[in-house]
Write a protein that holds these residues in place. Sequence first.
Motif, PDB file in Angstrom:
ATOM      1  N   MET A 244      -1.928 -13.371  -7.596  1.00 65.39           N
ATOM      2  CA  MET A 244      -2.249 -14.593  -8.337  1.00 65.39           C
ATOM      3  C   MET A 244      -2.488 -15.756  -7.379  1.00 65.39           C
ATOM      4  SD  MET A 244      -2.898 -15.985 -11.168  1.00 65.39           S
ATOM      5  CE  MET A 244      -2.293 -14.920 -12.443  1.00 65.39           C
ATOM      6  N   LEU A 245      -1.693 -15.854  -6.347  1.00 63.20           N
ATOM      7  CA  LEU A 245      -1.872 -16.903  -5.353  1.00 63.20           C
ATOM      8  C   LEU A 245      -3.185 -16.719  -4.585  1.00 63.20           C
ATOM      9  CD1 LEU A 245      -0.626 -19.403  -4.098  1.00 63.20           C
ATOM     10  CD2 LEU A 245       0.633 -17.918  -2.557  1.00 63.20           C
ATOM     11  N   ALA A 246      -3.540 -15.475  -4.250  1.00 63.60           N
ATOM     12  CA  ALA A 246      -4.812 -15.205  -3.579  1.00 63.60           C
ATOM     13  C   ALA A 246      -5.985 -15.505  -4.490  1.00 63.60           C
ATOM     14  CB  ALA A 246      -4.863 -13.758  -3.111  1.00 63.60           C
ATOM     15  N   PHE A 247      -5.870 -15.183  -5.766  1.00 61.66           N
ATOM     16  CA  PHE A 247      -6.922 -15.470  -6.735  1.00 61.66           C
ATOM     17  C   PHE A 247      -7.142 -16.973  -6.872  1.00 61.66           C
ATOM     18  CE2 PHE A 247      -7.919 -16.438 -11.213  1.00 61.66           C
ATOM     19  CZ  PHE A 247      -9.197 -15.915 -11.260  1.00 61.66           C
ATOM     20  N   THR A 248      -6.052 -17.712  -7.000  1.00 63.22           N
ATOM     21  CA  THR A 248      -6.148 -19.167  -7.110  1.00 63.22           C
ATOM     22  C   THR A 248      -6.731 -19.773  -5.847  1.00 63.22           C
ATOM     23  OG1 THR A 248      -4.210 -19.131  -8.543  1.00 63.22           O
ATOM     24  CG2 THR A 248      -4.824 -21.247  -7.614  1.00 63.22           C
ATOM     25  N   SER A 249      -6.353 -19.240  -4.712  1.00 62.91           N
ATOM     26  CA  SER A 249      -6.874 -19.737  -3.449  1.00 62.91           C
ATOM     27  C   SER A 249      -8.362 -19.453  -3.314  1.00 62.91           C
ATOM     28  CB  SER A 249      -6.110 -19.096  -2.300  1.00 62.91           C
ATOM     29  OG  SER A 249      -6.616 -19.517  -1.077  1.00 62.91           O
ATOM     30  N   SER A 250      -8.814 -18.304  -3.817  1.00 67.38           N
ATOM     31  CA  SER A 250     -10.237 -17.983  -3.726  1.00 67.38           C
ATOM     32  C   SER A 250     -11.079 -18.882  -4.617  1.00 67.38           C
ATOM     33  CB  SER A 250     -10.483 -16.519  -4.084  1.00 67.38           C
ATOM     34  OG  SER A 250     -10.274 -16.299  -5.459  1.00 67.38           O
ATOM     35  N   ILE A 251     -10.533 -19.313  -5.730  1.00 60.89           N
ATOM     36  CA  ILE A 251     -11.271 -20.204  -6.637  1.00 60.89           C
ATOM     37  C   ILE A 251     -11.297 -21.634  -6.109  1.00 60.89           C
ATOM     38  CG2 ILE A 251     -11.215 -21.272  -8.923  1.00 60.89           C
ATOM     39  CD1 ILE A 251     -10.279 -18.624 -10.011  1.00 60.89           C
TER      40      ILE A 251
ATOM     41  N   GLY B 176       0.791  -1.222   0.000  1.00 62.43           N
ATOM     42  CA  GLY B 176       0.000   0.000   0.000  1.00 62.43           C
ATOM     43  C   GLY B 176       0.822   1.270   0.000  1.00 62.43           C
ATOM     44  N   LEU B 177       1.871   1.307   0.777  1.00 56.77           N
ATOM     45  CA  LEU B 177       2.681   2.522   0.893  1.00 56.77           C
ATOM     46  C   LEU B 177       3.854   2.556  -0.075  1.00 56.77           C
ATOM     47  CD1 LEU B 177       2.887   3.180   4.727  1.00 56.77           C
ATOM     48  CD2 LEU B 177       1.519   4.362   3.025  1.00 56.77           C
ATOM     49  N   GLN B 178       4.611   1.476  -0.131  1.00 57.42           N
ATOM     50  CA  GLN B 178       5.823   1.477  -0.942  1.00 57.42           C
ATOM     51  C   GLN B 178       5.571   1.109  -2.399  1.00 57.42           C
ATOM     52  OE1 GLN B 178       8.343  -1.230   1.166  1.00 57.42           O
ATOM     53  NE2 GLN B 178       8.769   0.219   2.796  1.00 57.42           N
ATOM     54  N   GLN B 179       4.355   0.678  -2.717  1.00 59.57           N
ATOM     55  CA  GLN B 179       3.943   0.333  -4.079  1.00 59.57           C
ATOM     56  C   GLN B 179       4.840  -0.734  -4.711  1.00 59.57           C
ATOM     57  OE1 GLN B 179       1.124   1.559  -5.709  1.00 59.57           O
ATOM     58  NE2 GLN B 179       0.687   2.230  -3.639  1.00 59.57           N
ATOM     59  N   ILE B 180       5.235  -1.719  -3.904  1.00 53.46           N
ATOM     60  CA  ILE B 180       6.003  -2.847  -4.419  1.00 53.46           C
ATOM     61  C   ILE B 180       5.045  -3.781  -5.135  1.00 53.46           C
ATOM     62  CG2 ILE B 180       7.386  -4.862  -3.754  1.00 53.46           C
ATOM     63  CD1 ILE B 180       8.516  -3.146  -1.504  1.00 53.46           C
ATOM     64  N   ARG B 181       5.430  -4.281  -6.289  1.00 53.49           N
ATOM     65  CA  ARG B 181       4.541  -5.065  -7.138  1.00 53.49           C
ATOM     66  C   ARG B 181       4.124  -6.378  -6.474  1.00 53.49           C
ATOM     67  NH1 ARG B 181       7.714  -5.644 -12.549  1.00 53.49           N
ATOM     68  NH2 ARG B 181       9.244  -6.355 -11.073  1.00 53.49           N
ATOM     69  N   PRO B 182       2.806  -6.605  -6.345  1.00 50.78           N
ATOM     70  CA  PRO B 182       2.321  -7.807  -5.667  1.00 50.78           C
ATOM     71  C   PRO B 182       1.754  -8.855  -6.623  1.00 50.78           C
ATOM     72  CG  PRO B 182       0.612  -6.176  -5.636  1.00 50.78           C
ATOM     73  CD  PRO B 182       1.777  -5.573  -6.386  1.00 50.78           C
ATOM     74  N   GLY B 183       2.297  -8.976  -7.811  1.00 48.73           N
ATOM     75  CA  GLY B 183       1.712  -9.863  -8.815  1.00 48.73           C
ATOM     76  C   GLY B 183       1.585 -11.308  -8.378  1.00 48.73           C
ATOM     77  N   SER B 184       2.634 -11.877  -7.836  1.00 52.47           N
ATOM     78  CA  SER B 184       2.579 -13.287  -7.445  1.00 52.47           C
ATOM     79  C   SER B 184       1.656 -13.496  -6.251  1.00 52.47           C
ATOM     80  CB  SER B 184       3.982 -13.804  -7.132  1.00 52.47           C
ATOM     81  OG  SER B 184       4.583 -13.011  -6.144  1.00 52.47           O
ATOM     82  N   GLU B 185       1.618 -12.532  -5.334  1.00 46.54           N
ATOM     83  CA  GLU B 185       0.723 -12.649  -4.189  1.00 46.54           C
ATOM     84  C   GLU B 185      -0.740 -12.573  -4.614  1.00 46.54           C
ATOM     85  OE1 GLU B 185       3.339 -10.617  -4.400  1.00 46.54           O
ATOM     86  OE2 GLU B 185       4.361 -10.408  -2.478  1.00 46.54           O
TER      87      GLU B 185
END
Length: 69
Positions: free
Chosen positions: A50-57, A39-48
């Motif tokens: 994708m993992l959350a999306f897969t976990s939700s499905i 949220g603050l440092q704007q570090i790219r969270p792409g893999s996180e």
Amino acid sequence: MANYCLAADRFLHHGYYDLPEQTQLEGRDYSQHYWFMHGLQQIRPGSELMLAFTSSITGLNPARGGSCR
């Protein structure tokens, strides 16, 4: 890999810019500390994300399913 799974757990249960409460930062929910990184440092969270999306499905916990075994 544990860091990716913990950050994915945060995305799974909270929004991208949802501010963590003080009580959550005091040792109750360690995944909330990743808000500062994303949220603050704007570090790219792409893999996180994708993992959350897969976990939700699949309905699996991010640490149990996929590559975090």
